[in-house]
Design a protein around this motif. Structure first.
Motif, PDB file in Angstrom:
ATOM      1  N   TYR B  11       0.838  -1.205   0.000  1.00 57.03           N
ATOM      2  CA  TYR B  11       0.000   0.000   0.000  1.00 57.03           C
ATOM      3  C   TYR B  11       0.870   1.251   0.000  1.00 57.03           C
ATOM      4  CZ  TYR B  11      -3.257   3.540   1.819  1.00 57.03           C
ATOM      5  OH  TYR B  11      -3.990   4.682   2.004  1.00 57.03           O
ATOM      6  N   THR B  17      -3.895  -2.809  -6.336  1.00 57.47           N
ATOM      7  CA  THR B  17      -5.019  -2.461  -7.211  1.00 57.47           C
ATOM      8  C   THR B  17      -5.967  -1.558  -6.412  1.00 57.47           C
ATOM      9  OG1 THR B  17      -6.338  -4.320  -6.434  1.00 57.47           O
ATOM     10  CG2 THR B  17      -4.904  -4.721  -8.334  1.00 57.47           C
ATOM     11  N   ALA B  18      -6.866  -0.895  -7.113  1.00 54.42           N
ATOM     12  CA  ALA B  18      -7.815   0.004  -6.440  1.00 54.42           C
ATOM     13  C   ALA B  18      -8.614  -0.759  -5.386  1.00 54.42           C
ATOM     14  CB  ALA B  18      -8.739   0.641  -7.470  1.00 54.42           C
ATOM     15  N   GLN B  19      -8.968  -1.978  -5.732  1.00 50.11           N
ATOM     16  CA  GLN B  19      -9.769  -2.799  -4.817  1.00 50.11           C
ATOM     17  C   GLN B  19      -8.978  -3.117  -3.535  1.00 50.11           C
ATOM     18  OE1 GLN B  19     -10.823  -6.553  -6.521  1.00 50.11           O
ATOM     19  NE2 GLN B  19     -12.527  -6.900  -5.082  1.00 50.11           N
ATOM     20  N   GLU B  20      -7.734  -3.508  -3.711  1.00 45.87           N
ATOM     21  CA  GLU B  20      -6.896  -3.829  -2.547  1.00 45.87           C
ATOM     22  C   GLU B  20      -6.670  -2.588  -1.688  1.00 45.87           C
ATOM     23  OE1 GLU B  20      -3.924  -7.338  -4.225  1.00 45.87           O
ATOM     24  OE2 GLU B  20      -3.663  -5.301  -4.972  1.00 45.87           O
ATOM     25  N   ARG B  21      -6.480  -1.475  -2.374  1.00 45.31           N
ATOM     26  CA  ARG B  21      -6.250  -0.209  -1.653  1.00 45.31           C
ATOM     27  C   ARG B  21      -7.453   0.124  -0.770  1.00 45.31           C
ATOM     28  NH1 ARG B  21      -4.231   2.340  -6.104  1.00 45.31           N
ATOM     29  NH2 ARG B  21      -6.222   3.359  -6.498  1.00 45.31           N
ATOM     30  N   ASN B  22      -8.631  -0.032  -1.342  1.00 43.41           N
ATOM     31  CA  ASN B  22      -9.858   0.231  -0.566  1.00 43.41           C
ATOM     32  C   ASN B  22      -9.949  -0.698   0.634  1.00 43.41           C
ATOM     33  OD1 ASN B  22     -10.651   2.249  -2.273  1.00 43.41           O
ATOM     34  ND2 ASN B  22     -11.955   0.918  -3.534  1.00 43.41           N
ATOM     35  N   ARG B  23      -9.549  -1.927   0.419  1.00 41.94           N
ATOM     36  CA  ARG B  23      -9.613  -2.909   1.504  1.00 41.94           C
ATOM     37  C   ARG B  23      -8.691  -2.483   2.652  1.00 41.94           C
ATOM     38  NH1 ARG B  23      -6.945  -8.636   1.790  1.00 41.94           N
ATOM     39  NH2 ARG B  23      -7.120  -8.685   4.057  1.00 41.94           N
TER      40      ARG B  23
END
Lengths: 167, 138
Positions: B11, B17-23
């Motif tokens: 991070y 990815t955007a998804q991982e970042r949101n997580r």
């Protein structure tokens, strides 16, 4: 990612020589070893440049660097050398002492360097490639021939270990 | 609750990815442990990034030598016109062997060194003082 590809070994030496030297210095903590390695890498680059296929130049260069380093480690294991004294000891060579600010930077630097040397090789290498050399995970993955997930885990664990040692 | 683990380092490196970042962000918002870990990782990451970069003699790389340096090389201070305004000072100090120069970049420098520079008659803020070995990454 567009990167200009150095076409001659002189350009590689000029553009990347210092980075290779610092990579080796941070891995070993020893300037003589770093000097040996940078020369070996440039020799290999000179020999390998003709076979270079357009692609990730950084991945290619750092794989050569990494392999040269690992080969050298293997060679040393067979023929151990006498360790050199600490670098700071060599400051006392008739120079007047550097200003306090510079000394503080050097000491801080040495603390981190010592902690780096405590890390297992794979973690130390991953952290150095990422944070000292500034390679991307993809480039590190190519350089060390390991999946990106492995690179990610090594960087993370390496940083955690350093954090614990530095307090 | 599953902690993001090594996603935390990725991070910080912008390698998610955007998804991982949101997580990661969603998780860290409600997990003190992971927030603390992020902070610790950020500290060690910036410490590593501030390590000194050792200079290397061109001869060592098989390149033509730089012009000869003066005998007394220790404690050179470079103040550029722009650098004075930005308070960016480069201090080059001899560290190990005579040919190894460590360049220390100090950004946003506070008082002590600034004061010493302005006290020094040889260095006028805003004036470009030549340094014998301009060294760049490029």
């Amino acid at each position: 990612l567009s990167e200009s590809i150095p076409l001659t070994w002189e350009e590689v030496a000029r553009v990347h020589g210092r980075r290779i030297y610092n990579y080796a210095y941070r891995l070993t903590g020893n300037t003589d070893d770093a000097a040996d390695l940078v020369q070996e890498v440039l020799l290999r680059v000179r020999q390998g440049l003709r076979q270079y296929q357009p692609g990730s130049f950084e991945g290619w260069l750092w794989r050569i660097t990494r392999n040269a380093f690992v080969d050298e480690l293997r060679r040393r294991r067979r023929r151990p050398t006498v360790p050199l004294p600490d670098d700071l000891d060599r400051l006392d060579l008739g120079w007047s002492p550097p200003p306090d600010e510079v000394l503080a930077s050097i000491r801080f630097d040495e603390d981190i360097q010592k902690s780096l040397l405590d890390l297992p090789f794979e973690f130390r290498e991953a952290v150095i490639m990422c944070d000292v050399i500034g390679l991307s995970y993809e480039e590190i993955s190519q350089a060390v021939s390991a999946p990106i997930g492995t690179v990610r885990s090594r960087i993370h664990r390496g940083r955690r270990m350093l954090r614990e040692r530095l307090g | 609750m599953i902690h993001p683990g090594d996603l935390l380092s990725a991070y910080l490196d912008g390698e998610l990815t955007a998804q991982e970042r949101n997580r990661v962000e969603g998780h860290a918002a409600s997990c003190d442990g992971c927030r603390n870990e992020l902070e610790g990782l950020m500290t060690v990451r910036s410490q590593l990034r501030s390590l000194l970069s050792l200079d290397v003699a061109p001869e060592l790389l098989g390149l033509p030598a730089r012009p000869a340096r003066p005998a007394h090389r220790h404690r050179r201070v470079l103040v550029g016109a722009a650098a004075a305004a930005a308070a960016v000072v480069m201090v080059a100090a001899t560290l190990t062997a005579p040919d190894n120069v460590v360049s220390v970049s100090i950004g946003d420098l506070a008082s002590p060194l600034d004061a010493r520079i302005s006290d020094s008659p040889a260095l006028v803020p805003g004036q470009l003082v030549p340094i014998d070995s301009p060294e760049g990454e490029g």
